[in-house]
Design an enzyme around this catalytic site. Structure first.
Site, PDB file in Angstrom:
ATOM      1  N   GLY A 343       0.837  -1.186   0.000  1.00  8.41           N
ATOM      2  CA  GLY A 343       0.000   0.000   0.000  1.00  8.41           C
ATOM      3  C   GLY A 343       0.877   1.242   0.000  1.00  8.41           C
ATOM      4  O   GLY A 343       2.099   1.165   0.140  1.00  8.41           O
ATOM      5  N   HIS A 377       8.047  -4.327   1.868  1.00  7.43           N
ATOM      6  CA  HIS A 377       8.120  -2.993   1.270  1.00  7.43           C
ATOM      7  C   HIS A 377       8.600  -2.015   2.345  1.00  7.43           C
ATOM      8  O   HIS A 377       8.110  -2.029   3.478  1.00  7.43           O
ATOM      9  CB  HIS A 377       6.726  -2.532   0.829  1.00  7.43           C
ATOM     10  CG  HIS A 377       6.323  -2.946  -0.543  1.00  7.43           C
ATOM     11  ND1 HIS A 377       6.097  -4.252  -0.876  1.00  7.43           N
ATOM     12  CD2 HIS A 377       6.080  -2.216  -1.673  1.00  7.43           C
ATOM     13  CE1 HIS A 377       5.719  -4.319  -2.154  1.00  7.43           C
ATOM     14  NE2 HIS A 377       5.710  -3.094  -2.662  1.00  7.43           N
ATOM     15  N   GLU A 380       9.611   3.400   0.136  1.00 12.05           N
ATOM     16  CA  GLU A 380       9.121   3.849  -1.177  1.00 12.05           C
ATOM     17  C   GLU A 380       8.540   5.247  -0.990  1.00 12.05           C
ATOM     18  O   GLU A 380       7.333   5.461  -1.007  1.00 12.05           O
ATOM     19  CB  GLU A 380       8.069   2.888  -1.729  1.00 12.05           C
ATOM     20  CG  GLU A 380       7.652   3.204  -3.156  1.00 12.05           C
ATOM     21  CD  GLU A 380       6.505   2.333  -3.659  1.00 12.05           C
ATOM     22  OE1 GLU A 380       6.135   2.486  -4.836  1.00 12.05           O
ATOM     23  OE2 GLU A 380       5.964   1.524  -2.880  1.00 12.05           O
ATOM     24  N   ASP A 462       7.581  -3.996 -11.032  1.00 11.79           N
ATOM     25  CA  ASP A 462       6.550  -3.558 -10.089  1.00 11.79           C
ATOM     26  C   ASP A 462       5.143  -3.777 -10.635  1.00 11.79           C
ATOM     27  O   ASP A 462       4.481  -4.743 -10.269  1.00 11.79           O
ATOM     28  CB  ASP A 462       6.781  -2.097  -9.710  1.00 11.79           C
ATOM     29  CG  ASP A 462       6.117  -1.717  -8.394  1.00 11.79           C
ATOM     30  OD1 ASP A 462       5.705  -2.624  -7.647  1.00 11.79           O
ATOM     31  OD2 ASP A 462       6.029  -0.513  -8.095  1.00 11.79           O
TER      32      ASP A 462
END
Length: 536
Positions: A343, A377, A380, A462
């Site tokens: 997310g 993740h 980012e 991605d």
């Protein structure tokens, strides 16, 4: 004269010492003559195209340079010699890319193909949240869902003035009755909602917040298709075959298990997660069989899912998904690679919110003797010290096997050191980072800092179907042309690292690397023998 000679000697030594820290030095000790020659050839072509391609004016682009905005320059990239070398379609001389370690499965297959599949499904319906007009057709998002019975609607088309918002219409009926250009107009509307175009990325949505809103809407437009089992099965096979076709031999895509059920052939939401894994295993078997018939079975090492769910969950809700991931790993040990949370890090919950369930997960995995790492993740973001940036600290403390993106890690020298010393690879997604506005171009991307610091990196696509950058060739291209230091040997090391830092076991890695080396040398030899350029 003596002082000048001494200066140049010290200068050369300093440059060499500086470059010796780069990651590709792991490969430099055992290069063949043809590898050295091939490296010179592609550097020569790159230098020539910097002038002949990127140094001239094009009517459709006003500010050309290598590594510029991808969506604007894609047509130009397609015509370059370097891209044709990297993406060469004729096996076995295609550049072998190694493994794809960061891609979200529902954004890995061409959207045109996805719409083709939808049009073949007799039960598929479509709806919109408003009447579609010329004024809103670029912003209104279609949604799809299969119903065995035709759904009652007061209108025949989503473009009718009396169309009731959010009412379902059979797909073929909606397409044929689309008043803004008929079937072609409908396709343009639907496909436009599934991708990001240049005007959006670089104009109307040119901030991280705005582009993420558009980005997330593309998944809303396709969810009813990718989560419909008859399409999902074909989608998986297409993903595997397209990846193999671009020289990718092994894949670890992420799949979002946030929805606990998928829709079955009759449109009922009844398909549990274990059935998704059965379909994935079946797709792998079918692809292996097809390649075996072609005598090309060795080009495919295999594939596993990284189990993901969304960062919008509460810590208590997350516990269900963690247990589900463990159960699936126990039943399908060869199909589950690890666990991740996904997310928009800038607005979703940070990892620190989930420390208790994630630590409990790690202990439970250890107690059960499972090979089920966290592959998180983190970073980012453009943030420096905000919650998204701080996710890097928690990812490393939680023992993540790799870091998804890690864009902001170059701001943290200690974290870079830990990645280098502990062998934690960064799953870098250059084109994604550029389109999602973390960087304005690839020359501005922090990837060279990572490589120069000796941190292992892998290149990844991605969400390639949203960006129109299928496979890995475009990412490899953008990275190669954006740095005069980066050469063919850099790309070699990146490909090898993608295998080394995968979740394959030691024996599988050795076998995968051996096959990769074979195809790499075929590629290099072909390049040297057929480029028509002398390497001296």
């Amino acid at each position: 004269m003596g002082d000048t000679q001494d200066y140049f000697s010290r200068r050369a030594a300093l440059i060499q010492e500086d470059k010796s820290l780069r990651r590709e030095n792991y490969s430099l000790q055992s290069l063949t003559n043809n590898e050295l020659a091939a490296d010179k050839i592609v550097r020569h072509i790159r230098a020539e195209e910097t002038v002949s391609v990127w140094g001239v004016e094009h009517d459709e682009v006003s500010h050309l340079f290598p590594g510029m905005e991808f969506l604007t320059s894609k047509r130009i990239i397609d015509q370059t010699k370097i891209f044709k070398i990297i993406s060469k379609a004729c096996a076995p001389t295609k550049m072998p890319k190694g493994a794809l370690l960061h891609a979200h499965i529902d954004a890995t297959v061409d959207k045109g193909y996805l719409l083709e599949l939808a049009l073949k499904e007799p039960f598929m319906h479509v709806r919109a949240s408003c009447v579609i007009t010329a004024a809103n057709s670029t912003t209104a998002v279609p949604e799809f869902r299969a119903f065995k019975e035709v759904q009652p609607s007061q209108s025949a088309s989503v473009t009718d003035l009396d169309y009731p918002a959010d009412s379902w219409i059979p797909l073929h009926q909606a397409r044929e009755s689309f008043s803004l250009g008929g079937p072609d107009g409908f396709d343009k509307w639907a496909l436009g909602a599934m991708v990001i175009n240049p005007a959006e990325a670089y104009g109307t949505h040119n901030t991280v917040t705005k582009i993420w809103q558009k980005f997330q809407s593309t998944f809303r437009a396709t969810a009813g298709l990718t989560m419909y089992r008859p399409i999902f099965r074909q989608f998986l096979r297409r993903f595997l075959m397209e990846s193999i076709g671009d020289g990718i031999s092994y894949m670890e895509p992420r799949i979002n298990f946030f929805d606990k059920f998928m829709f079955d052939a009759d449109g009922n939401e009844t398909v549990p997660h274990r059935e998704w894994l059965l379909d994935f295993g079946q797709a792998i078997s079918e692809v292996r069989a097809a390649l075996r018939e072609q005598g090309r079975e060795e080009v495919f090492v295999g594939a596993k899912f990284i189990y993901t769910t969304l960062r919008i969950l509460s810590p208590e809700e997350l516990e269900w998904y963690l247990e589900d991931c463990i159960a699936l790993k126990q039943e399908f040990p060869d199909l589950i690679a690890g666990f991740d949370l996904v997310g928009d890090e800038n607005v979703a919950r940070p990892l620190i919110d989930y420390i208790e369930p994630l630590l409990a997960f790690k202990q439970r995995v250890k107690d059960l003797g499972l090979d089920l790492p966290l592959i998180l993740h983190a970073g980012e973001t453009l943030s420096d010290g905000g919650k998204a940036d701080n996710n890097l600290y928690d990812a490393l403390l939680l023992g993540t096997k790799r870091i998804g993106h890690g864009f902001s890690i170059v701001k943290h020298p200690k974290l870079m050191q830990l990645c280098r010393e502990k062998g934690i690879a960064l799953e870098v997604c250059p084109i994604s980072n550029e389109i999602l506005r973390l960087t304005t171009s690839i020359p501005m991307h922090p990837l060279p800092v990572m490589i120069n610091q000796g941190v292992p990196v892998t290149l990844n696509s991605d969400d390639p179907s949203v960006f129109g950058a299928m496979g890995l060739s475009y990412d490899f291209y953008q990275v190669f042309v954006s740095s005069e230091t980066t050469g063919l040997i850099t790309l070699k090391q990146i490909a090898l690292d993608s295998i080394e830092f995968s979740t394959l076991d030691t024996e599988e890695k050795a076998r995968a690397a051996s096959v990769w080396e074979k195809h790499w040398h075929e590629f290099v030899d072909d390049l040297v023998n057929n480029s028509g350029i002398a390497a001296d």
